[in-house]
Design a protein around this motif. Structure first.
Motif, mmCIF file in Angstrom:
data_model
loop_
_atom_site.group_PDB
_atom_site.id
_atom_site.type_symbol
_atom_site.label_atom_id
_atom_site.label_comp_id
_atom_site.label_asym_id
_atom_site.label_seq_id
_atom_site.Cartn_x
_atom_site.Cartn_y
_atom_site.Cartn_z
ATOM 1 N N THR A 162 0.642 0.905 -12.921
ATOM 2 C CA THR A 162 1.660 0.064 -12.277
ATOM 3 C C THR A 162 1.420 -0.004 -10.766
ATOM 4 N N HIS A 163 0.711 1.006 -10.225
ATOM 5 C CA HIS A 163 0.313 1.007 -8.817
ATOM 6 C C HIS A 163 -0.606 2.194 -8.561
ATOM 7 N N VAL A 164 -1.133 2.264 -7.353
ATOM 8 C CA VAL A 164 -1.916 3.433 -6.958
ATOM 9 C C VAL A 164 -0.909 4.523 -6.586
ATOM 10 N N GLY B 141 6.525 -4.057 -3.060
ATOM 11 C CA GLY B 141 7.708 -3.545 -2.350
ATOM 12 C C GLY B 141 7.582 -2.035 -2.203
ATOM 13 N N HIS B 142 7.420 -1.335 -3.322
ATOM 14 C CA HIS B 142 7.127 0.111 -3.272
ATOM 15 C C HIS B 142 5.707 0.274 -2.700
ATOM 16 N N THR B 143 4.764 -0.491 -3.222
ATOM 17 C CA THR B 143 3.440 -0.651 -2.618
ATOM 18 C C THR B 143 3.108 -2.144 -2.695
ATOM 19 N N GLY C 289 7.224 0.743 -13.600
ATOM 20 C CA GLY C 289 6.629 1.629 -12.595
ATOM 21 C C GLY C 289 7.684 2.160 -11.656
ATOM 22 N N ASP C 290 7.410 2.106 -10.341
ATOM 23 C CA ASP C 290 8.387 2.558 -9.357
ATOM 24 C C ASP C 290 9.119 1.385 -8.707
ATOM 25 N N SER C 291 8.868 0.175 -9.212
ATOM 26 C CA SER C 291 9.565 -0.992 -8.657
ATOM 27 C C SER C 291 11.039 -0.944 -9.013
HETATM 28 FE FE LIG Z 1 4.783 5.550 -6.724
#
Ligand SMILES: [Fe+2]
Length: 238
Positions: free
Chosen positions: A56-58, A112-114, A129-131
């Motif tokens: 979902t992201h790094v 937004g988070h990354t 993810g963390d969104s």
């Molecule tokens: Fe994260």
């Protein structure tokens, strides 16, 4: 569809295994390298062949198992084009649709988070993810994070999904495993109840969070698909 929600206790990370019951092809979303043996055992038990690992992201808090799994099982790693992980086999963008057996995966770019955050929609499930976390969201003060962008991603892309969409987040620190879009729209402490963008930015500006514990180790590792000392040959598409 075969579905398992897995939990890594040190960083309270959820990993998701989804498999096609007709073709035995499978994917993992947000794998954690310390759980590598668990994944191998589970894939063997369920007689699944791992095709993709999705990020979902790094991540800044744990190291992905994507590179490790690629080495041993031949799976391909998938991240967003803007995630800064050029080690990946497939770099995706907003709206890309992938198919694994009968499983259809839609990619939503939710920065937004990354800057390279994605969410994945599979049937009636959202892997956010963390969104979008249950009753929260990821921090926006590292990795090109931006609160205004986070607000737009969540309110315009995630909160416009059908209300009964099941929300499976990247983490939960209280043992809660699942939510819905309707629940988060109504109750999310940071983004729910039709909060204004200005009020959301103010909340995020005042979180006063500690420096992320593992960021200095995890970020460079994840930009190399979990294998910082190994050069990989990237095949880029999408
Ligand atoms: Fe994260």
């Amino acid at each position: 569809m075969i579905f398992r929600q897995l939990f890594e206790a040190e960083t309270c990370t959820y990993t998701y295994l989804l498999g096609c019951e007709f073709t035995q092809k499978a994917i993992l979303i947000d794998s954690v390298d310390s759980e590598y043996e668990t994944y191998i055992k589970l894939l063997n038990e369920l007689e699944l062949k791992l095709i993709y690992t999705f990020e979902t992201h790094v991540h800044a808090d744990h190291v992905t198992a994507a590179g490790h799994l690629r080495d041993t099982l031949g799976s391909k790693s998938v991240v967003h084009r803007d995630a800064g992980a050029m080690c990946a086999d497939l770099l995706v963008t907003d709206g890309v649709e992938l198919q694994v057996g009968e499983i259809e995966i839609k990619v939503l770019h939710t920065p937004g988070h990354t800057s390279g955050c994605t969410s994945f929609v599979i049937e009636d499930r959202l892997f956010s993810g963390d969104s979008l976390l249950i009753n929260g969201c990821g921090r926006t003060d590292f990795q090109q994070g931006d609160s205004a962008t986070m607000y737009d991603s969540v309110t315009e892309k995630l909160f416009t999904l059908p209300p009964d969409t099941l929300v499976y987040p990247g983490h939960n620190y209280s043992g809660i495993t699942i939510s819905t879009i309707a629940q988060e729209k109504a109750l999310n402490a940071r983004l729910g109840n039709n909060i204004s963008k200005e009020a959301f930015i103010k909340i995020m500006d005042n979180l006063d969070l500690a420096y992320p514990k593992h960021i200095d180790r995890a970020l460079p590792a994840n930009q190399s698909c979990g294998q910082p000392n190994k050069s990989t040959t990237a095949v880029r598409q999408g």
